[in-house]
Design a protein around this motif. Structure first.
Motif, PDB file in Angstrom:
ATOM      1  N   GLY A  60       0.800  -1.214   0.000  1.00 20.96           N
ATOM      2  CA  GLY A  60       0.000   0.000   0.000  1.00 20.96           C
ATOM      3  C   GLY A  60       0.835   1.268   0.000  1.00 20.96           C
ATOM      4  N   ARG A  61       2.153   1.126  -0.105  1.00 26.07           N
ATOM      5  CA  ARG A  61       2.990   2.326  -0.215  1.00 26.07           C
ATOM      6  C   ARG A  61       3.178   2.647  -1.678  1.00 26.07           C
ATOM      7  N   ALA A  62       3.031   3.896  -1.997  1.00 24.74           N
ATOM      8  CA  ALA A  62       3.101   4.264  -3.402  1.00 24.74           C
ATOM      9  C   ALA A  62       4.540   4.448  -3.886  1.00 24.74           C
ATOM     10  N   GLY A  63       5.493   4.503  -2.967  1.00 31.76           N
ATOM     11  CA  GLY A  63       6.885   4.611  -3.398  1.00 31.76           C
ATOM     12  C   GLY A  63       7.307   6.048  -3.630  1.00 31.76           C
ATOM     13  N   ILE A  64       8.509   6.208  -4.140  1.00 34.36           N
ATOM     14  CA  ILE A  64       9.072   7.538  -4.262  1.00 34.36           C
ATOM     15  C   ILE A  64       9.989   7.641  -5.469  1.00 34.36           C
ATOM     16  N   GLU A  65       9.980   8.836  -6.045  1.00 37.68           N
ATOM     17  CA  GLU A  65      10.813   9.087  -7.210  1.00 37.68           C
ATOM     18  C   GLU A  65      11.783  10.215  -6.861  1.00 37.68           C
ATOM     19  N   SER A  66      13.041  10.093  -7.329  1.00 34.05           N
ATOM     20  CA  SER A  66      14.011  11.158  -7.046  1.00 34.05           C
ATOM     21  C   SER A  66      14.495  11.785  -8.345  1.00 34.05           C
ATOM     22  N   ILE A  67      14.621  13.091  -8.336  1.00 34.77           N
ATOM     23  CA  ILE A  67      15.053  13.801  -9.541  1.00 34.77           C
ATOM     24  C   ILE A  67      16.142  14.811  -9.182  1.00 34.77           C
ATOM     25  N   LEU A  68      17.180  14.858 -10.019  1.00 33.59           N
ATOM     26  CA  LEU A  68      18.241  15.851  -9.825  1.00 33.59           C
ATOM     27  C   LEU A  68      17.845  17.158 -10.506  1.00 33.59           C
ATOM     28  N   VAL A  69      18.051  18.261  -9.799  1.00 31.16           N
ATOM     29  CA  VAL A  69      17.740  19.567 -10.378  1.00 31.16           C
ATOM     30  C   VAL A  69      18.987  20.447 -10.320  1.00 31.16           C
ATOM     31  N   PRO A  70      19.480  20.899 -11.475  1.00 33.70           N
ATOM     32  CA  PRO A  70      20.669  21.765 -11.458  1.00 33.70           C
ATOM     33  C   PRO A  70      20.333  23.146 -10.903  1.00 33.70           C
ATOM     34  N   ALA A  71      21.082  23.546  -9.892  1.00 39.26           N
ATOM     35  CA  ALA A  71      20.820  24.834  -9.251  1.00 39.26           C
ATOM     36  C   ALA A  71      21.113  25.991 -10.196  1.00 39.26           C
ATOM     37  N   SER A  72      21.894  25.713 -11.231  1.00 38.00           N
ATOM     38  CA  SER A  72      22.297  26.774 -12.158  1.00 38.00           C
ATOM     39  C   SER A  72      21.155  27.192 -13.084  1.00 38.00           C
ATOM     40  N   LYS A  73      20.067  26.426 -13.086  1.00 34.81           N
ATOM     41  CA  LYS A  73      18.951  26.766 -13.972  1.00 34.81           C
ATOM     42  C   LYS A  73      17.793  27.347 -13.154  1.00 34.81           C
ATOM     43  N   PRO A  74      17.749  28.701 -13.056  1.00 36.65           N
ATOM     44  CA  PRO A  74      16.757  29.331 -12.179  1.00 36.65           C
ATOM     45  C   PRO A  74      15.320  28.921 -12.504  1.00 36.65           C
ATOM     46  N   HIS A  75      14.996  28.742 -13.788  1.00 39.30           N
ATOM     47  CA  HIS A  75      13.601  28.418 -14.101  1.00 39.30           C
ATOM     48  C   HIS A  75      13.247  27.008 -13.629  1.00 39.30           C
ATOM     49  N   TRP A  76      14.246  26.126 -13.577  1.00 45.07           N
ATOM     50  CA  TRP A  76      13.996  24.781 -13.039  1.00 45.07           C
ATOM     51  C   TRP A  76      13.688  24.876 -11.552  1.00 45.07           C
ATOM     52  N   VAL A  77      14.530  25.656 -10.872  1.00 43.14           N
ATOM     53  CA  VAL A  77      14.345  25.790  -9.433  1.00 43.14           C
ATOM     54  C   VAL A  77      12.993  26.439  -9.147  1.00 43.14           C
ATOM     55  N   ASP A  78      12.661  27.416  -9.979  1.00 42.13           N
ATOM     56  CA  ASP A  78      11.375  28.076  -9.853  1.00 42.13           C
ATOM     57  C   ASP A  78      10.229  27.074  -9.987  1.00 42.13           C
ATOM     58  N   ARG A  79      10.400  26.192 -10.931  1.00 41.15           N
ATOM     59  CA  ARG A  79       9.389  25.162 -11.195  1.00 41.15           C
ATOM     60  C   ARG A  79       9.163  24.286  -9.954  1.00 41.15           C
ATOM     61  N   ILE A  80      10.250  24.060  -9.211  1.00 39.67           N
ATOM     62  CA  ILE A  80      10.150  23.265  -7.987  1.00 39.67           C
ATOM     63  C   ILE A  80       9.137  23.865  -7.030  1.00 39.67           C
ATOM     64  N   TRP A  81       9.245  25.182  -6.863  1.00 40.46           N
ATOM     65  CA  TRP A  81       8.381  25.825  -5.859  1.00 40.46           C
ATOM     66  C   TRP A  81       6.912  25.720  -6.277  1.00 40.46           C
ATOM     67  N   HIS A  82       6.665  25.784  -7.578  1.00 40.49           N
ATOM     68  CA  HIS A  82       5.283  25.625  -8.028  1.00 40.49           C
ATOM     69  C   HIS A  82       4.802  24.186  -7.826  1.00 40.49           C
ATOM     70  N   ARG A  83       5.738  23.254  -8.013  1.00 38.54           N
ATOM     71  CA  ARG A  83       5.398  21.845  -7.799  1.00 38.54           C
ATOM     72  C   ARG A  83       5.032  21.614  -6.331  1.00 38.54           C
ATOM     73  N   VAL A  84       5.813  22.223  -5.441  1.00 39.44           N
ATOM     74  CA  VAL A  84       5.533  22.130  -4.010  1.00 39.44           C
ATOM     75  C   VAL A  84       4.136  22.676  -3.723  1.00 39.44           C
ATOM     76  N   ARG A  85       3.834  23.815  -4.351  1.00 46.20           N
ATOM     77  CA  ARG A  85       2.533  24.439  -4.137  1.00 46.20           C
ATOM     78  C   ARG A  85       1.389  23.513  -4.564  1.00 46.20           C
ATOM     79  N   GLU A  86       1.598  22.833  -5.722  1.00 47.83           N
ATOM     80  CA  GLU A  86       0.559  21.913  -6.207  1.00 47.83           C
ATOM     81  C   GLU A  86       0.267  20.830  -5.168  1.00 47.83           C
ATOM     82  N   GLU A  87       1.330  20.262  -4.612  1.00 47.81           N
ATOM     83  CA  GLU A  87       1.159  19.197  -3.614  1.00 47.81           C
ATOM     84  C   GLU A  87       0.394  19.734  -2.403  1.00 47.81           C
TER      85      GLU A  87
END
Ligand code: ADP
Ligand code: MG
Length: 728
Positions: free
Chosen positions: A470-497
């Motif tokens: 019954g555990r859904a498991g977990i996925e891990s993704i590397l995000v390069p800190a040098s790409k501001p729009h990627w990092v920005d995307r993270i915060w929106h992803r957090v918001r969605e959750e």
């Protein structure tokens, strides 16, 4: 009893007070401490390091000649910089130091005159296509080595590099070692390994090995000496463990047999889920151990989320049914408080023994931590001493403090591979009469057999491999800190959750409240982001508009930590910005996303532990590893491996490749380990050989009457002696 062992003589008996004081900064106090402080590197000063072979982005140590050194004024800010060009004879690199004051600048300028050969240690960066070392540490080897007449002589031995501190520099250590080592004789340093064994395995004499490791002329000597010293370490440790095994056979524990009617049976009848096959099996092993009149010494290892707590709880309830008490030790106060909370929830009315509405077979759970208000602490102490509390939850202070139990039958140590031989001694004092509590140590960091054998010696090992269904498991993704729009995307992803009713962790490697030196503006090396700074940034970020956030770190007072965790668990503040205090054991099933900033700053098992905090409920977990590490660097590749596998056993192997057992097993924090050279993962064969010999020796002569040198060596690593030294 005064120590007559010449190796235990204090350094002040042979060295001047200033040197003694400096060596104390490395925790070196006796002759033995100093001669076991082995060089970490040997440098052939005749040879320059080939710059072509060095990987960008990694920490490097290089021997180079200074070609030029120039002072320049900084354009964009106050202060100046020293620009050094250094060569390996073919290529050059730039080495840059920044200064805001004149004094240090002059000093370094003087030290790094052209023609100086030095050992530079730092991270190899890239500056406009040219390799660059920024603010490296360095050590001058000599000047004009090539032409100097003295150079030939200097270059005839290997330069040793010691682990050093600002006060105890490598030259000082080398000089002290020479002073101490020269007059030692084989009478002072007798052979620890029996002659026949030494001959069989081609090992050196003890003193010879020490001389060769500290003052070699050729690198081959070092390797042979290290083989001997490593064998000695394994042998002394295995002999200690063999002695302990002999002693354990005479240790007594109160048997705590399972009963059919009682709190354990009531609890099991009310369990809302089926136990996994592993939980049932391990539970059986433990139940059986508890019935014996020898203390159980068992290590329970199981992947994060494999359900170790229930296994421990069933054992604790068995002990309570048999009239005893159990103590549950957690590594942090946050975790102890959480355990107390969740045990109370799991037990329900069973945790309200003696109270109105409590169950017939009930007991009570006491939480005892350092940050409790006095009144609460006093009442918890009373509950433990009177036996009213069947379960006492706390940190390790439970064992060291003057906490008394009415009848302590079982100690459970959670998320701790740090509970080594030394700490187990503290248990002895906690039993009733000559009976010793049973011991269960739990860890999510799988420990390879050889490591367990080396560090724990005589612990039985149980393993939970299954994760409950019954555990859904977990996925891990590397995000390069040098790409501001990627990092920005993270915060929106957090918001969605969070908008979907879930919780998010954001983990930083620093708190950020201490007086840290400000980062160099010109420096390429980005300071890792801190909890406090990030909280400030995110408060203004559009993705977090209208969201409550909390911060958690080790320097918050106890009640504040509790308040923060409660707000996070309840969802009042669904985003938690935290240090690694949440690393182990924190169980918030609604948490689905974790962002780890500067992921390269964390160790392998630490990252695995951290991300184990999400995906514990029915929703899949997501772990975002933010890093500025170059994907091709060693660090970048290690992170990629971590992102790709979620098998704790595989990762533990990876971890052990990069860290020493001392660190992995935490002994470095809890006291000095006697292991200097031995690596349990690498030296499997040495350990097995030494173990055989040790067993034979101890069985024939448990008091070691015929082996005084071995007895003395064991005595030197005896933690009780160390404690004695501390107190004097
Ligand atoms: P860990 O081994 O990491 O300490 P826990 O003991 O915290 O894991 O268990 C993780 C979660 O799984 C808890 O919420 C616990 O109640 C739940 N759990 C434990 N065993 C089972 C099981 N057999 N079936 C379903 N859920 C379980
Ligand atoms: Mg746990």
């Amino acid at each position: 009893m005064p120590d007559t062992d010449p190796l235990l003589a204090p350094l002040k008996s042979v060295l001047d007070p200033a040197t003694v004081r400096k060596l104390a900064t490395l925790d070196l106090h006796t002759i033995d401490d100093l001669v076991r402080h082995y060089p970490r590197n040997y440098i052939d000063v005749r040879q320059l390091t080939d710059l072509a072979l060095l990987p960008l982005g990694d920490q490097v140590s290089v021997v180079l000649d200074v070609v030029s050194a120039q002072v320049r004024q900084n354009r964009s800010r106050a202060g100046s910089r020293l620009e050094v060009t250094a060569s390996d004879g073919h290529r050059t690199i730039a080495i840059v130091f920044f200064f805001t004051r004149r004094g240090p600048l002059r000093w370094h300028e003087d030290a790094l005159k052209p023609g100086t050969r030095a050992l530079f240690t730092g991270k190899l960066g890239d500056h406009g296509g040219r390799p660059q070392l920024l603010q490296p540490k360095y050590e001058v080897i000599g000047r004009d080595l090539i032409d100097d007449a003295a150079a030939e002589e200097r270059a005839s031995y290997l330069q040793v590099v010691y682990p050093a501190t600002g006060k105890a520099k490598t030259e000082l250590i080398a000089e002290a070692v020479k002073t101490v080592l020269d007059p030692l004789t084989t009478a002072d340093v007798p052979n620890v390994i029996p002659d026949a064994v030494r001959a069989e395995f081609g090992l050196q004499e003890s003193l010879e090995a020490l001389r060769n490791v500290h003052r070699p002329t050729e690198i081959e000597q070092v390797n042979a000496a290290k083989d001997t010293l490593r064998w000695e370490e394994a042998f002394v440790l295995q002999s200690t463990l063999a002695q302990r095994r002999v002693a354990a056979q005479s240790q007594r524990a109160t048997p705590r047999p399972a009963v059919e009617v009682g709190i354990r049976a009531d609890f099991e009848a009310a369990l809302p889920f089926e136990l996994t096959a592993g939980q049932v099996q391990v539970g059986g092993e433990i139940a059986h151990d508890l019935e014996k009149d020898h203390p159980m010494q068992r290590l329970l290892q199981g992947e994060v989320g494999s359900g170790k707590t229930i296994v421990a709880l069933r054992a604790m309830l068995q002990v309570i049914d048999a009239g005893g008490q159990a103590a549950l030790l957690a590594p942090t106060e946050v975790l102890a408080a959480q355990h107390a909370r969740s045990l109370r929830t799991m037990l329900g009315p069973l945790a309200e023994g003696g109270m109105l509405g409590g169950a017939a077979h009930g007991t009570q759970i006491a939480l005892l931590t350092g940050s409790l208000p006095t009144a609460a602490r006093r009442s918890a102490l009373l509950q433990a001493a009177s036996g009213e509390a069947g379960i006492v939850v706390g940190t390790h202070a439970l064992l060291s403090d003057n906490v008394t139990f009415a009848d302590l039958g079982l100690v459970v140590v959670d998320e701790q591979h740090r509970f080594g031989v030394e700490q187990r001694d503290a248990l002895r004092a906690k039993g009733v009469g000559d009976s010793i509590p049973h011991l269960l140590v739990m860890t999510a960091t799988p420990i390879p057999r050889t490591v367990a054998m080396t560090v724990f010696g005589d612990l039985e090992i149980s393993t939970l491999r299954e994760i409950p269904k019954g555990r859904a498991g977990i996925e891990s993704i590397l995000v390069p800190a040098s790409k501001p729009h990627w990092v920005d995307r993270i915060w929106h992803r957090v918001r969605e959750e969070v908008d979907a009713g879930r919780r998010a962790y954001i983990v930083c490697s620093r708190i950020g409240d201490d007086e840290e030196t400000a980062p160099e503006p010109d420096s390429e090396e980005r300071e890792p982001v801190s909890v406090i700074d990030l909280a400030e940034q995110l408060r203004d970020h559009p993705a977090f508009a209208g969201l409550e956030m909390e911060m958690l770190h080790g320097r918050l007072p106890g009640e504040e930590k509790d308040r923060v965790m409660e707000r996070f668990v309840s969802g009042e503040a669904p985003v938690l910005i935290s240090t690694t205090v949440i690393e182990v054991g924190v169980d918030v099933p609604a948490a689905t996303v974790m962002v780890i900033m500067d992921a390269d700053r964390f160790g392998v098992s630490q990252l695995h532990q951290l991300r184990g905090r999400v995906g514990r409920g029915s929703q899949p977990g997501l772990c975002l590893l933010v890093t500025s590490a170059d994907p091709d660097s060693e660090t970048g590749q290690r992170l990629a491996q971590i992102a790709a596998t979620h098998d704790g056993f595989e990762l533990a192997q990876l971890d052990l490749q990069v860290r020493r057992e001392g660190d992995v097993l935490g002994t470095a924090q809890s006291g000095r380990t006697s292991l200097r050279l031995l690596r349990a993962t690498m030296d499997v064969e040495t350990i097995a050989q030494a173990r055989n010999v040790a067993n034979t020796v101890i069985e024939a002569d448990p008091e070691l009457r015929a082996h005084p040198a071995l007895a003395a060596a064991i005595h030197r690593i005896d933690p009780e002696r160390a404690e004695f030294l501390d107190r004097t």
